[in-house]
Design a protein around this motif. Structure first.
Motif, mmCIF file in Angstrom:
data_model
loop_
_atom_site.group_PDB
_atom_site.id
_atom_site.type_symbol
_atom_site.label_atom_id
_atom_site.label_comp_id
_atom_site.label_asym_id
_atom_site.label_seq_id
_atom_site.Cartn_x
_atom_site.Cartn_y
_atom_site.Cartn_z
ATOM 1 N N PHE A 9 0.857 -1.182 0.000
ATOM 2 C CA PHE A 9 0.000 0.000 0.000
ATOM 3 C C PHE A 9 0.894 1.233 0.000
ATOM 4 O O PHE A 9 1.684 1.440 0.922
ATOM 5 N N LEU A 17 -2.464 6.673 5.232
ATOM 6 C CA LEU A 17 -2.740 5.237 5.344
ATOM 7 C C LEU A 17 -3.358 4.910 6.699
ATOM 8 O O LEU A 17 -4.279 4.092 6.792
ATOM 9 N N ARG A 21 -7.119 4.385 5.690
ATOM 10 C CA ARG A 21 -7.120 2.988 5.230
ATOM 11 C C ARG A 21 -6.902 1.990 6.351
ATOM 12 O O ARG A 21 -6.601 0.828 6.096
ATOM 13 N N VAL A 24 -9.184 -1.199 6.207
ATOM 14 C CA VAL A 24 -8.826 -2.072 5.085
ATOM 15 C C VAL A 24 -7.568 -2.853 5.419
ATOM 16 O O VAL A 24 -7.494 -4.088 5.227
ATOM 17 N N CYS A 37 3.369 -1.251 4.078
ATOM 18 C CA CYS A 37 2.981 0.141 3.859
ATOM 19 C C CYS A 37 4.204 0.929 3.395
ATOM 20 O O CYS A 37 5.277 0.828 3.996
ATOM 21 N N ASN A 115 -6.029 4.207 -7.017
ATOM 22 C CA ASN A 115 -7.158 4.906 -6.417
ATOM 23 C C ASN A 115 -7.154 6.364 -6.848
ATOM 24 O O ASN A 115 -6.201 7.097 -6.592
ATOM 25 N N SER A 175 -13.090 6.566 1.447
ATOM 26 C CA SER A 175 -12.479 5.600 2.362
ATOM 27 C C SER A 175 -13.509 5.099 3.371
ATOM 28 O O SER A 175 -13.192 4.279 4.235
ATOM 29 N N GLU A 358 -17.625 2.172 6.082
ATOM 30 C CA GLU A 358 -16.310 1.723 5.619
ATOM 31 C C GLU A 358 -16.282 0.227 5.277
ATOM 32 O O GLU A 358 -15.396 -0.225 4.541
ATOM 33 N N THR A 365 -12.557 -3.673 -1.865
ATOM 34 C CA THR A 365 -11.119 -3.891 -1.984
ATOM 35 C C THR A 365 -10.818 -5.383 -2.042
ATOM 36 O O THR A 365 -10.013 -5.845 -2.874
#
Length: 377
Positions: A9, A17, A21, A24, A37, A115, A175, A358, A365
């Motif tokens: 990611f 992040l 995120r 996720v 990440c 994205n 998100s 979310e 995803t």
């Protein structure tokens, strides 16, 4: 430990992040994926490692830099990270990460999910930036396994402008929002003052100048109301307001600048209406968070905002760059009965529950990831 697959990611801040995120990343980690990440170091980098037990790789990236040597170094760094970790899928956020991440991923034979969090001002004026951005986006989007868009306008634009098949484009509610964290307080006590709230970077493109001007008109009519401004100056943005402007606003009656706020639910809870007179948006998270807390909204009648706000249902839409139209919508809210405000509040909450949870983002995803893995295997 044996992992199902490796997912990278990439974003231009660890803050992004962590704050946008988190769910996720947590859900995929719990499913048995190896998560890496990739972002510049900030205070949230260690939070990602400690709280989610994910790996983290440092990436030097400046979102406003046009220095070709620096940009090539960023691509080479991404290439090095991918070569070392052999990810199966690279999931990118923000424009430079989309472009550079796709280039590096293709060199390493990795699948890509990009994205699009908003096309931005590059696509609103047909200048040299427009043609450069169009060329780069056409290349990277055609190399993407899936493209996530946050509003219907961007979805249609990408499909038509870059000739992308519909099956590759997935519309997501941004998100999403954590409904356990952002939860309406049904026992909220109303203060004597009606509190408007602006949340965002202090840049002209967010309509902050129009908001200050509109509120000054309201203040002259001696309404018992207040404007809270949460956010900092984005010095890297070409439309950033000056420190002198901010100092001048801080001197005005009934306007309070709060700076960056960590406890957003508490801030939403003390306010009555959120205002976002922005010029362009992807899908503004602040409108979704505020809606989850039961706040009606006044927002610009532009893509992104009007994907969340419906006139008279959960708030009001105003013309962008139009101080007097914004002022008129703020007056409507101020002159509304308690009963009408309660209806707007309830509709705002139901809209978020039904459309911006979310969990929807997590499931979409996972759908894309499973599709890619099935095809690759």
């Amino acid at each position: 430990m044996t992992y199902k697959k490796t997912l990278c990611f990439s974003a231009n801040t660890s803050w992004y992040l962590y704050n946008f995120r988190y769910s996720v990343l947590k859900s995929l980690k719990n499913d048995g994926y190896r998560i890496i990440c990739i972002a510049p170091f900030d205070v949230y980098s260690q939070k990602l490692i400690d709280e989610l037990n994910v790996e983290w790789e440092d990436l030097s990236i400046n979102r406003k830099s046009l220095n070709p040597i620096r940009e090539i170094k960023t691509i080479l760094k991404l290439h090095s990270i991918y070569k070392k970790n052999s990810p199966d899928i690279c999931i990118n956020f923000t424009i430079k990460n989309n472009i550079y991440g796709t280039i590096a991923a293709k060199i390493n034979n990795c699948s890509v999910i990009n994205n699009i969090t908003g096309l931005g001002t590059a696509f609103y004026k047909r200048n040299i930036l427009y043609y450069i951005a169009s060329l780069l986006y056409k290349k990277i989007l055609n190399h993407s396994s899936f493209i996530f868009c946050q509003n219907k306008h961007d979805q249609l634009f990408i499909k038509q402008k870059f000739n992308i098949c519909s099956e590759k484009i997935i519309l997501t509610p941004g998100s999403g929002v954590n409904l356990k964290k952002f939860k309406k307080n049904h026992n909220k006590e109303r203060s004597d003052s009606f509190n408007f709230l602006f949340v965002g970077r202090l840049i002209r493109d967010k309509g902050i100048n129009e908001l200050i001007s509109a509120f000054e008109l309201i203040d002259k009519k001696k309404y018992n109301c207040h404007l809270y401004i949460a956010g900092n100056i984005d010095k890297e943005n070409r439309t950033a307001i000056s420190i002198e402007q901010l100092d001048n606003w801080k001197k005005k009656s009934n306007i309070t600048w709060l700076g960056a706020i960590n406890d957003m639910p508490a801030l939403y809870n003390m306010c009555d209406c959120i205002v976002l007179p922005s010029y362009s948006e992807g899908l503004p998270r602040t409108l979704i968070e505020a809606g989850a807390m039961g706040l009606p909204a006044i927002a610009s009648d532009i893509p992104g905002c009007k994907d969340i706000i419906s006139n008279g249902m959960n708030g009001y839409l105003c013309d962008a760059r139009n101080t007097h139209d914004l002022y008129s919508k703020m007056l409507i809210i101020l002159n509304s009965t308690t009963e009408h405000l309660n209806i707007l509040s309830q509709n705002a909450l139901l809209n978020v529950i039904n459309n911006f949870n979310e969990d929807i983002v997590v499931e979409k995803t996972k759908f894309a990831i499973n599709k890619i893995i099935t095809f690759r295997d």
